[in-house]
Design an enzyme around this catalytic site. Structure first.
Site, short mmCIF file in Angstrom:
data_model
loop_
_atom_site.label_atom_id
_atom_site.label_comp_id
_atom_site.label_asym_id
_atom_site.label_seq_id
_atom_site.Cartn_x
_atom_site.Cartn_y
_atom_site.Cartn_z
N ASP A 91 0.86 -1.17 0.00
CA ASP A 91 0.00 0.00 0.00
C ASP A 91 0.91 1.23 0.00
OD1 ASP A 91 -2.37 1.65 0.52
OD2 ASP A 91 -1.55 1.83 2.55
N ASP A 97 -0.12 5.12 1.09
CA ASP A 97 -0.32 6.05 2.20
C ASP A 97 -0.31 5.32 3.53
OD1 ASP A 97 -0.61 8.57 0.81
OD2 ASP A 97 -2.50 7.78 0.04
N THR A 111 -2.37 1.35 -4.74
CA THR A 111 -2.93 2.45 -3.96
C THR A 111 -4.34 2.82 -4.39
OG1 THR A 111 -2.62 4.80 -3.36
CG2 THR A 111 -1.80 4.11 -5.51
N SER A 112 -5.09 3.37 -3.45
CA SER A 112 -6.43 3.88 -3.75
C SER A 112 -6.38 5.30 -4.29
CB SER A 112 -7.29 3.85 -2.48
OG SER A 112 -7.52 2.52 -2.08
N LYS A 143 -10.00 -1.12 -3.40
CA LYS A 143 -10.03 -1.86 -2.13
C LYS A 143 -11.36 -1.60 -1.41
CE LYS A 143 -5.08 -0.93 -1.74
NZ LYS A 143 -4.01 -0.26 -0.97
N ASP A 169 -1.58 -0.92 6.05
CA ASP A 169 -1.82 -0.28 7.35
C ASP A 169 -3.30 0.02 7.56
OD1 ASP A 169 -1.98 1.89 5.49
OD2 ASP A 169 -1.67 3.27 7.16
#
Length: 209
Positions: free
Chosen positions: A12, A14, A109-110, A140, A165
């Protein structure tokens, strides 16, 4: 957890590779004030999710077009807010170790590609493969991003380690069939205090092979 069979690491961005938590919170707090949403409500569900998913949960009365506008505004608030964005503790050492071991890795990543490239650049990180929310049909917790990254790296998902995370990201990793490593006290196949722990684990597994 035995790391000896790991063939690739899927990160991931962030909060995992990039310390951008403060910037993320500032953007959501400002967005919330503009859209008359309680900031705490936004922050409680936003981490790790694509912006449009979060907005649909916060403002279910919005139609698709309005959600798109609101999501674009939320991302716009983040693009240039890079003053305190940096690599997370242990991230650069871990990536250097992966390079030494010859182990492929990717970022999933989103964020959209503009934001991902801006934050990764600010942190001094250049991923071998980058999968953003723009590259998948569903973000996600759907597994699409991690499955795409595994395919691009040509490593079976079952031999990939997803490092996250946020619970929504761990759900995506599990759904992809990958092993998971969790930060911030979350539950994964491996629980990490920080990324340095993973550096030692992968180095030790490589030595033992």
């Amino acid at each position: 957890m035995d790391l000896s069979d790991i063939g690739a690491v899927l990160f991931d961005m962030d909060g995992t590779l990039v310390d951008s938590d403060a910037a993320v919170e500032r953007a959501w707090e400002r967005w919330a004030s503009e859209y008359a949403v309680e900031p705490a409500a936004a922050l409680s569900i936003a981490h790790g999710r694509p912006a449009d998913q979060t907005i649909r949960r916060l403002l279910p009365a919005l139609d698709d077009a309005a959600v798109a506008v609101a999501a674009a505004r939320q991302l716009a608030l983040q693009y240039d807010d890079l003053s305190d964005v940096t690599a997370t503790p242990g991230a650069l050492e871990l990536l250097s170790t992966l390079a030494r071991l010859g182990m492929p890795w990717a970022v999933v990543t989103s964020a959209d590609v503009r934001l991902a490239e801006a934050r990764l650049g600010a942190a001094g990180i250049a991923p071998q493969v980058l999968v953003t929310v723009e590259d998948v049909d569903e973000g996600k917790p759907a597994p699409d991003g991690y499955l795409r990254a595994a395919a691009l790296l040509d490593v079976p998902p079952g031999r990939c380690l997803v490092v996250e995370d946020a619970e929504v990201g761990l759900q995506a990793g599990r759904a992809a069939g990958a092993m998971t490593a969790a930060l911030k006290g979350l539950d994964g196949d491996l629980r990490l205090v920080d990324l340095t722990q993973l550096t030692y684990g992968l180095s030790g597994s490589a030595t033992a092979r």
